[in-house]
Write a protein that holds these residues in place. Structure first.
Motif, mmCIF file in Angstrom:
data_model
loop_
_atom_site.group_PDB
_atom_site.id
_atom_site.type_symbol
_atom_site.label_atom_id
_atom_site.label_comp_id
_atom_site.label_asym_id
_atom_site.label_seq_id
_atom_site.Cartn_x
_atom_site.Cartn_y
_atom_site.Cartn_z
ATOM 1 N N MET A 69 52.594 22.851 40.563
ATOM 2 C CA MET A 69 52.050 23.899 39.725
ATOM 3 C C MET A 69 50.518 23.846 39.717
ATOM 4 S SD MET A 69 52.941 26.367 37.900
ATOM 5 C CE MET A 69 52.850 27.278 36.426
ATOM 6 N N ARG A 70 50.006 22.631 39.748
ATOM 7 C CA ARG A 70 48.551 22.467 39.741
ATOM 8 C C ARG A 70 47.922 23.092 40.979
ATOM 9 N NH1 ARG A 70 45.455 16.747 38.822
ATOM 10 N NH2 ARG A 70 43.376 17.592 38.960
ATOM 11 N N GLU A 71 48.567 22.899 42.133
ATOM 12 C CA GLU A 71 48.047 23.455 43.373
ATOM 13 C C GLU A 71 48.128 24.974 43.369
ATOM 14 O OE1 GLU A 71 50.470 21.061 43.383
ATOM 15 O OE2 GLU A 71 49.179 19.362 43.817
ATOM 16 N N LEU A 72 49.207 25.517 42.818
ATOM 17 C CA LEU A 72 49.362 26.965 42.759
ATOM 18 C C LEU A 72 48.272 27.595 41.892
ATOM 19 C CD1 LEU A 72 51.024 29.500 43.403
ATOM 20 C CD2 LEU A 72 52.318 29.038 41.321
ATOM 21 N N LEU A 73 47.983 26.995 40.752
ATOM 22 C CA LEU A 73 46.915 27.501 39.892
ATOM 23 C C LEU A 73 45.569 27.452 40.604
ATOM 24 C CD1 LEU A 73 47.915 25.900 36.488
ATOM 25 C CD2 LEU A 73 48.060 28.305 37.111
ATOM 26 N N GLY A 74 45.333 26.386 41.345
ATOM 27 C CA GLY A 74 44.084 26.270 42.090
ATOM 28 C C GLY A 74 43.958 27.310 43.187
ATOM 29 N N VAL A 75 45.054 27.577 43.889
ATOM 30 C CA VAL A 75 45.021 28.565 44.971
ATOM 31 C C VAL A 75 44.813 29.969 44.416
ATOM 32 C CG1 VAL A 75 46.463 29.676 46.733
ATOM 33 C CG2 VAL A 75 46.380 27.201 46.587
ATOM 34 N N VAL A 76 45.521 30.310 43.349
ATOM 35 C CA VAL A 76 45.351 31.638 42.749
ATOM 36 C C VAL A 76 43.938 31.789 42.179
ATOM 37 C CG1 VAL A 76 46.175 33.183 40.932
ATOM 38 C CG2 VAL A 76 47.812 31.902 42.308
ATOM 39 N N GLY A 77 43.416 30.734 41.582
ATOM 40 C CA GLY A 77 42.046 30.764 41.089
ATOM 41 C C GLY A 77 41.045 30.951 42.213
ATOM 42 N N PHE A 78 41.278 30.275 43.344
ATOM 43 C CA PHE A 78 40.390 30.439 44.493
ATOM 44 C C PHE A 78 40.446 31.858 45.041
ATOM 45 C CE2 PHE A 78 39.780 30.440 49.094
ATOM 46 C CZ PHE A 78 38.452 30.061 49.150
ATOM 47 N N LEU A 79 41.637 32.440 45.108
ATOM 48 C CA LEU A 79 41.755 33.816 45.596
ATOM 49 C C LEU A 79 41.023 34.792 44.677
ATOM 50 C CD1 LEU A 79 45.467 33.899 46.767
ATOM 51 C CD2 LEU A 79 43.419 33.906 48.187
ATOM 52 N N ALA A 80 41.165 34.612 43.369
ATOM 53 C CA ALA A 80 40.460 35.479 42.427
ATOM 54 C C ALA A 80 38.952 35.289 42.555
ATOM 55 C CB ALA A 80 40.921 35.197 41.005
ATOM 56 N N LEU A 81 38.515 34.057 42.714
ATOM 57 C CA LEU A 81 37.088 33.775 42.864
ATOM 58 C C LEU A 81 36.546 34.364 44.159
ATOM 59 C CD1 LEU A 81 34.712 32.151 41.561
ATOM 60 C CD2 LEU A 81 35.331 30.327 43.124
ATOM 61 N N SER A 82 37.302 34.224 45.244
ATOM 62 C CA SER A 82 36.831 34.721 46.538
ATOM 63 C C SER A 82 36.819 36.245 46.600
ATOM 64 C CB SER A 82 37.685 34.161 47.669
ATOM 65 O OG SER A 82 39.000 34.660 47.587
ATOM 66 N N GLN A 83 37.540 36.930 45.741
ATOM 67 C CA GLN A 83 37.479 38.394 45.691
ATOM 68 C C GLN A 83 36.469 38.889 44.660
ATOM 69 O OE1 GLN A 83 38.948 40.496 47.867
ATOM 70 N NE2 GLN A 83 39.492 38.581 48.865
ATOM 71 N N GLY A 84 36.186 38.079 43.645
ATOM 72 C CA GLY A 84 35.255 38.501 42.608
ATOM 73 C C GLY A 84 33.801 38.279 42.953
ATOM 74 N N VAL A 85 33.509 37.208 43.660
ATOM 75 C CA VAL A 85 32.114 36.869 43.978
ATOM 76 C C VAL A 85 31.444 37.902 44.878
ATOM 77 C CG1 VAL A 85 30.673 35.184 45.185
ATOM 78 C CG2 VAL A 85 32.355 34.424 43.526
ATOM 79 N N PRO A 86 32.075 38.422 45.933
ATOM 80 C CA PRO A 86 31.369 39.397 46.778
ATOM 81 C C PRO A 86 31.021 40.705 46.082
ATOM 82 C CG PRO A 86 33.260 38.531 47.947
ATOM 83 C CD PRO A 86 33.357 38.053 46.532
ATOM 84 N N GLY A 87 31.647 41.006 44.964
ATOM 85 C CA GLY A 87 31.350 42.252 44.276
ATOM 86 C C GLY A 87 30.028 42.249 43.557
ATOM 87 N N LEU A 88 29.518 41.087 43.213
ATOM 88 C CA LEU A 88 28.255 41.036 42.480
ATOM 89 C C LEU A 88 27.044 41.340 43.358
ATOM 90 C CD1 LEU A 88 29.078 38.062 40.144
ATOM 91 C CD2 LEU A 88 29.270 40.499 39.691
ATOM 92 N N PRO A 89 26.886 40.728 44.530
ATOM 93 C CA PRO A 89 25.736 41.120 45.364
ATOM 94 C C PRO A 89 25.905 42.483 46.021
ATOM 95 C CG PRO A 89 26.935 39.342 46.413
ATOM 96 C CD PRO A 89 27.553 39.562 45.073
ATOM 97 N N HIS A 90 27.106 43.050 45.958
ATOM 98 C CA HIS A 90 27.337 44.362 46.556
ATOM 99 C C HIS A 90 26.441 45.427 45.930
ATOM 100 C CE1 HIS A 90 29.354 47.865 48.150
ATOM 101 N NE2 HIS A 90 29.499 48.327 46.925
ATOM 102 N N GLU A 91 26.132 45.308 44.683
ATOM 103 C CA GLU A 91 25.274 46.276 44.016
ATOM 104 C C GLU A 91 23.874 46.313 44.614
ATOM 105 O OE1 GLU A 91 25.729 48.599 41.500
ATOM 106 O OE2 GLU A 91 27.795 48.208 42.073
ATOM 107 N N PHE A 92 23.420 45.211 45.171
ATOM 108 C CA PHE A 92 22.060 45.130 45.692
ATOM 109 C C PHE A 92 22.000 45.250 47.214
ATOM 110 C CE2 PHE A 92 22.365 42.473 41.864
ATOM 111 C CZ PHE A 92 21.585 43.251 41.027
ATOM 112 N N THR A 93 23.037 44.786 47.903
ATOM 113 C CA THR A 93 23.000 44.737 49.358
ATOM 114 C C THR A 93 23.867 45.783 50.029
ATOM 115 O OG1 THR A 93 24.796 43.141 49.427
ATOM 116 C CG2 THR A 93 22.548 42.267 49.327
ATOM 117 N N ARG A 94 24.809 46.364 49.308
ATOM 118 C CA ARG A 94 25.751 47.356 49.831
ATOM 119 C C ARG A 94 26.657 46.794 50.923
ATOM 120 N NH1 ARG A 94 25.894 50.159 45.614
ATOM 121 N NH2 ARG A 94 24.020 51.289 45.124
#
Length: 66
Positions: free
Chosen positions: A1-26
């Motif tokens: 269960m610990r690994e599953l939470l980590g993987v889902v957290g990583f997927l959410a993080l890897s999709q959320g982070v690129p959206g922030l610089p998108h406003e400046f870099t397109r």
């Protein structure tokens, strides 16, 4: 269960982070930028993905190993 939470957290993080610089870099990286109905509002869903990502990481760390 610990690994599953980590993987889902990583997927959410890897999709959320690129959206922030998108406003400046397109850059069109990640799932949030590719959804047409979110056009012009990419920051809010990106932050909405970052918050549960950190919560999932915290939940994974609180679980006992094994």
């Amino acid at each position: 269960m610990r690994e599953l939470l980590g993987v889902v957290g990583f997927l959410a993080l890897s999709q959320g982070v690129p959206g922030l610089p998108h406003e400046f870099t397109r850059w069109h990286v990640g799932l949030v930028q590719r959804l047409g109905f979110l056009d012009g509002h990419e920051v809010h869903p990106s932050v909405a993905l970052l918050v549960p990502a950190f919560a999932l990481f915290a939940a994974a760390e609180s679980r006992k190993p094994g």
